[in-house]
Design an enzyme around this catalytic site. Structure first.
Site, PDB file in Angstrom:
ATOM      1  CB  SER A 297      -0.898  -0.010   1.247  1.00 64.64           C
ATOM      2  OG  SER A 297      -1.495   1.246   1.469  1.00 64.64           O
TER       3      SER A 297
ATOM      4  CE1 TYR B 189      -3.541  -2.750   5.607  1.00 70.17           C
ATOM      5  CE2 TYR B 189      -2.715  -0.757   4.560  1.00 70.17           C
ATOM      6  CZ  TYR B 189      -3.191  -2.038   4.462  1.00 70.17           C
ATOM      7  OH  TYR B 189      -3.302  -2.636   3.229  1.00 70.17           O
TER       8      TYR B 189
END
Length: 231
Positions: free
Chosen positions: A134, A147
């Site tokens: 990501s 995250y």
């Protein structure tokens, strides 16, 4: 027939990648935690074997490798299964310690352990490891600290693995912001209909496999074949 393992294959990007490889003539070992969801998603896809379980469970990881071996080996491991953490996303100052531990268990330890188990098969055929990452791994977005840290750790381990393994290619692949359940959980109550569907970028995997760039960090959308019509 080339063979892949795709984790988190019951929905979102994992399912889109499974459909893409299945249509391209690959044999796919598809993983997800819930039997009903996984079988409902892939039961009609040709050459897809559903293996239900949790990637944090060592016994399940063994089942995935065994299923691939029964198909004839392994050419591609897609570490797609992952967790977002608490929703709404907490600040670093407020993230619960256990939530952080759980994120690293799912997003770092499990895919690395599965990769370790898969390497003997991947080494024999110049295979590929694809870690789904990501932009939160490389950019500082408020709320995305836990995250993003887990994805950054996975990325770095993948980068080092790519240097260490002479016969295995290791890609850290950023799919971009997509219209998925996880992305909706990151923005509860917000309209994310402007994000593209996972099916729009999934053909990028075929471009990657056709051109076989060296180990490194890549954007999936950059590798969509020119003759592919986006969803």
């Amino acid at each position: 027939m080339p063979i892949a393992i795709i984790t988190g294959a019951s929905r979102g990007l994992g399912l889109a990648l499974t459909r893409t490889l299945s249509a391209a003539g690959w044999s796919v070992v598809a993983d997800a935690r819930h039997d009903t969801d996984l079988l409902g998603a892939v039961s009609e896809l040709p050459n897809v074997v559903a293996v239900t379980g949790d990637v944090t469970d060592p016994a399940h990881r063994t089942e995935l490798i065994t299923a691939a071996r029964k198909q004839g080996g392994l050419d591609l491991l897609v570490n797609n299964a992952g967790a977002l953490g608490p929703s709404p996303l907490p600040s670093v100052a407020a993230v619960p310690e256990q939530a952080l531990r759980d994120l690293f268990e799912v997003n770092v330890i499990a895919p690395v352990a599965l990769t370790q188990a898969a390497l003997p098969l991947l080494r024999t055929g110049r295979g590929v490891v694809l870690n789904v990452t990501s932009d939160a791994a490389v950019e500082a977005y408020a709320g995305w600290g836990a995250y993003g840290a887990s994805k950054a750790a996975l990325e770095h381990l993948g980068k080092v693995l790519g240097v260490e393994e002479e016969t295995v290619t290791v890609w850290q692949v950023d799919p971009g912001d997509l219209r998925t359940r996880m992305h909706q959980d990151a923005f509860p109550g917000e309209d994310i209909s402007d994000r593209p569907l996972p099916e729009s970028v999934a053909p990028g995997l075929l471009g990657l496999l056709a051109q076989r760039p060296p180990s490194g960090r890549l954007r999936l959308a950059d590798w969509i074949p020119a003759d592919t019509v986006s969803a």
